[in-house]
Motif scaffolding. Structure first.
Motif, PDB file in Angstrom:
ATOM      1  N   THR A  48     -13.602   0.645   2.335  1.00  0.00           N
ATOM      2  CA  THR A  48     -12.823   1.417   3.314  1.00  0.00           C
ATOM      3  C   THR A  48     -11.397   0.877   3.340  1.00  0.00           C
ATOM      4  OG1 THR A  48     -14.766   1.864   4.646  1.00  0.00           O
ATOM      5  CG2 THR A  48     -12.638   2.098   5.740  1.00  0.00           C
ATOM      6  N   ARG A  49     -11.248  -0.407   3.701  1.00  0.00           N
ATOM      7  CA  ARG A  49      -9.919  -0.999   3.874  1.00  0.00           C
ATOM      8  C   ARG A  49      -9.102  -1.003   2.586  1.00  0.00           C
ATOM      9  NH1 ARG A  49     -12.970  -2.518   7.635  1.00  0.00           N
ATOM     10  NH2 ARG A  49     -14.452  -2.411   5.934  1.00  0.00           N
ATOM     11  N   THR A  50      -9.666  -1.550   1.533  1.00  0.00           N
ATOM     12  CA  THR A  50      -8.893  -1.738   0.304  1.00  0.00           C
ATOM     13  C   THR A  50      -8.500  -0.381  -0.271  1.00  0.00           C
ATOM     14  OG1 THR A  50     -10.261  -3.686  -0.055  1.00  0.00           O
ATOM     15  CG2 THR A  50      -8.854  -3.003  -1.871  1.00  0.00           C
ATOM     16  N   ARG A  51      -9.473   0.507  -0.344  1.00  0.00           N
ATOM     17  CA  ARG A  51      -9.202   1.813  -0.956  1.00  0.00           C
ATOM     18  C   ARG A  51      -8.143   2.582  -0.178  1.00  0.00           C
ATOM     19  NH1 ARG A  51     -12.192   7.378  -1.055  1.00  0.00           N
ATOM     20  NH2 ARG A  51     -10.278   8.307  -1.690  1.00  0.00           N
ATOM     21  N   PHE A  52      -8.319   2.664   1.133  1.00  0.00           N
ATOM     22  CA  PHE A  52      -7.396   3.518   1.886  1.00  0.00           C
ATOM     23  C   PHE A  52      -6.060   2.839   2.128  1.00  0.00           C
ATOM     24  CE2 PHE A  52     -11.468   5.604   2.740  1.00  0.00           C
ATOM     25  CZ  PHE A  52     -11.141   6.858   2.240  1.00  0.00           C
ATOM     26  N   SER A  53      -6.030   1.511   2.223  1.00  0.00           N
ATOM     27  CA  SER A  53      -4.711   0.883   2.397  1.00  0.00           C
ATOM     28  C   SER A  53      -3.924   0.928   1.093  1.00  0.00           C
ATOM     29  CB  SER A  53      -4.802  -0.527   2.988  1.00  0.00           C
ATOM     30  OG  SER A  53      -5.450  -1.399   2.127  1.00  0.00           O
ATOM     31  N   ALA A 277      -1.786  -5.386   8.054  1.00  0.00           N
ATOM     32  CA  ALA A 277      -0.930  -5.950   7.000  1.00  0.00           C
ATOM     33  C   ALA A 277      -1.251  -5.348   5.636  1.00  0.00           C
ATOM     34  CB  ALA A 277      -1.117  -7.473   6.952  1.00  0.00           C
ATOM     35  N   GLY A 278      -2.447  -4.789   5.489  1.00  0.00           N
ATOM     36  CA  GLY A 278      -2.918  -4.328   4.181  1.00  0.00           C
ATOM     37  C   GLY A 278      -1.953  -3.416   3.436  1.00  0.00           C
ATOM     38  N   PRO A 279      -1.501  -2.321   4.030  1.00  0.00           N
ATOM     39  CA  PRO A 279      -0.603  -1.432   3.286  1.00  0.00           C
ATOM     40  C   PRO A 279       0.708  -2.109   2.867  1.00  0.00           C
ATOM     41  CG  PRO A 279      -1.551  -0.288   5.165  1.00  0.00           C
ATOM     42  CD  PRO A 279      -1.946  -1.736   5.308  1.00  0.00           C
ATOM     43  N   PHE A 280       1.253  -2.992   3.713  1.00  0.00           N
ATOM     44  CA  PHE A 280       2.545  -3.619   3.373  1.00  0.00           C
ATOM     45  C   PHE A 280       2.381  -4.626   2.232  1.00  0.00           C
ATOM     46  CE2 PHE A 280       2.834  -2.433   7.892  1.00  0.00           C
ATOM     47  CZ  PHE A 280       3.765  -1.426   7.738  1.00  0.00           C
ATOM     48  N   VAL A 281       1.318  -5.401   2.311  1.00  0.00           N
ATOM     49  CA  VAL A 281       1.062  -6.354   1.225  1.00  0.00           C
ATOM     50  C   VAL A 281       0.805  -5.589  -0.076  1.00  0.00           C
ATOM     51  CG1 VAL A 281      -0.585  -8.074   0.377  1.00  0.00           C
ATOM     52  CG2 VAL A 281       0.253  -8.189   2.748  1.00  0.00           C
ATOM     53  N   ARG A 282       0.069  -4.509   0.020  1.00  0.00           N
ATOM     54  CA  ARG A 282      -0.259  -3.751  -1.208  1.00  0.00           C
ATOM     55  C   ARG A 282       0.950  -2.971  -1.729  1.00  0.00           C
ATOM     56  NH1 ARG A 282      -6.027  -3.784   1.440  1.00  0.00           N
ATOM     57  NH2 ARG A 282      -6.918  -5.349   0.044  1.00  0.00           N
ATOM     58  N   MET A 283       1.850  -2.566  -0.841  1.00  0.00           N
ATOM     59  CA  MET A 283       3.114  -1.970  -1.322  1.00  0.00           C
ATOM     60  C   MET A 283       3.893  -3.007  -2.128  1.00  0.00           C
ATOM     61  SD  MET A 283       4.241   0.029   2.133  1.00  0.00           S
ATOM     62  CE  MET A 283       5.841   0.654   1.649  1.00  0.00           C
ATOM     63  N   ALA A 284       3.954  -4.225  -1.595  1.00  0.00           N
ATOM     64  CA  ALA A 284       4.676  -5.290  -2.313  1.00  0.00           C
ATOM     65  C   ALA A 284       4.022  -5.566  -3.668  1.00  0.00           C
ATOM     66  CB  ALA A 284       4.715  -6.563  -1.462  1.00  0.00           C
ATOM     67  N   VAL A 285       2.688  -5.529  -3.707  1.00  0.00           N
ATOM     68  CA  VAL A 285       1.982  -5.756  -4.980  1.00  0.00           C
ATOM     69  C   VAL A 285       2.289  -4.624  -5.963  1.00  0.00           C
ATOM     70  CG1 VAL A 285      -0.328  -5.779  -6.037  1.00  0.00           C
ATOM     71  CG2 VAL A 285       0.153  -7.200  -4.022  1.00  0.00           C
TER      72      VAL A 285
END
Ligand code: CP
Length: 302
Positions: A48-53, A277-285
């Motif tokens: 849920t979290r990883t996929r959607f963020s 924090a998930g979407p922001f960290v993943r945007m940076a990645v």
């Protein structure tokens, strides 16, 4: 394009730079312009979290998003993961986010691929973006990672989050202590094993883990039935925590098992802050995956 399989090769400076960038994005900083590029999300295990963020992050960066359903893809006809990724690359995809049940599925995968592969979790192996989220959350809380004591508690042997977190926390200068059922210990983890009450008492961060029942071979029913009393963060045990200490859990949470229901949203719990924090960290990645040349202007701040 760069791959992110695990964080083992990252230096502390690399990590801090990524976290700085995620903080700038969370503060409303301009994103890199990745419009017109394509991302594909391939989840061979539930999420849920990883996929959607990741999907939120991709869309915030202006990417087109393809969600590949493995059961409805030619993987069902025997196509290998490599050939599936090569196919996505051929039709114009730049980044593939992959979750897979096989530990180390990415070994030997990267060399022939022009697209970037970002590991969204491999079996009991690694979960690098969750670890970056956890480091981000701890650094925001304490202003540093150095000398912060993190107690990682629970199903250590089967947890890719625990493995990634323990390795990187030590590298970042944090102190790691471990606790949980002896049956689920892993001798390869850095950090000292201590009794559960001692772990909770000494920690700045109580980092709980989900019991990874899907990776067990059975025969542990009694251990699971008694888990909350013996190894969970019960309401009584939470009173042992130091003032200022926080509770973290990568989720999904089993309320009443790893953690008392009442503590999940307690003032000192950061479980939903981790998700925020998930979407922001993943945007940076994702920006990082495109190499600095393409996003240099956006990263100039950090
Ligand atoms: N923390 C985490 O990886 O959650 P999901 O399995 O829902 O992605």
């Amino acid at each position: 394009m760069r791959h992110l399989f695990r964080l083992t090769d990252w230096t502390p400076d690399d990590v801090h730079r990524l976290l700085d960038r995620a903080e700038a994005l969370a503060a409303g900083g301009a994103t890199a312009d990745l419009s017109g590029t394509f991302a594909a999300n391939l989840f061979f295990e539930p999420s849920t979290r990883t996929r959607f963020s990741f999907e939120v992050a991709e869309k915030r960066l202006g990417m087109h998003v393809l969600n590949v359903t493995p059961e409805a893809s030619s993987v069902k006809k025997g196509e290998t993961l490599y050939d599936t990724l090569k196919t996505l690359e051929a039709i114009g995809v730049s980044v593939a986010v992959v979750r897979h049940p096989e530990e180390g599925y990415y070994e030997g995968l990267g060399e022939g691929l022009g697209l970037s592969v970002i590991n969204a979790g491999d079996g009991c192996g690694h979960h690098p973006t969750q670890t970056l989220i956890d480091l981000y959350t701890i650094r925001r809380e304490f202003g540093t990672l150095k000398d912060v004591t993190v107690a990682i508690i629970g199903d250590l042997r089967h947890s890719r989050v625990a493995r990634s977190n323990a390795e990187m926390l030590v590298k970042m200068g944090a102190c790691v202590v471990l606790s949980g059922p002896p049956e689920w210990r892993d001798p390869d983890f850095p950090g000292e094993y201590v009794a559960i009450d001692e772990a909770v008492r000494c920690a700045d961060v109580v980092n709980l883990l989900r019991i990874q029942l899907e990776r067990h071979n059975g025969g542990e029913d009694e251990l699971v039935a008694d888990y909350h009393r013996a190894y969970g963060l019960t309401a009584a045990r939470a009173h042992l925590m130091k003032p200022g200490a926080i509770i973290m859990h990568p989720a999904p949470v089993n309320r009443g098992v790893e953690i008392a229901d009442v503590l999940v949203e307690a003032p000192n719990a950061r479980i939903f802050a981790q998700m925020q924090a998930g979407p922001f960290v993943r945007m940076a990645v994702l920006e990082w995956a495109f190499k600095r040349e393409r996003v240099a202007k956006s990263w100039a701040c950090c």
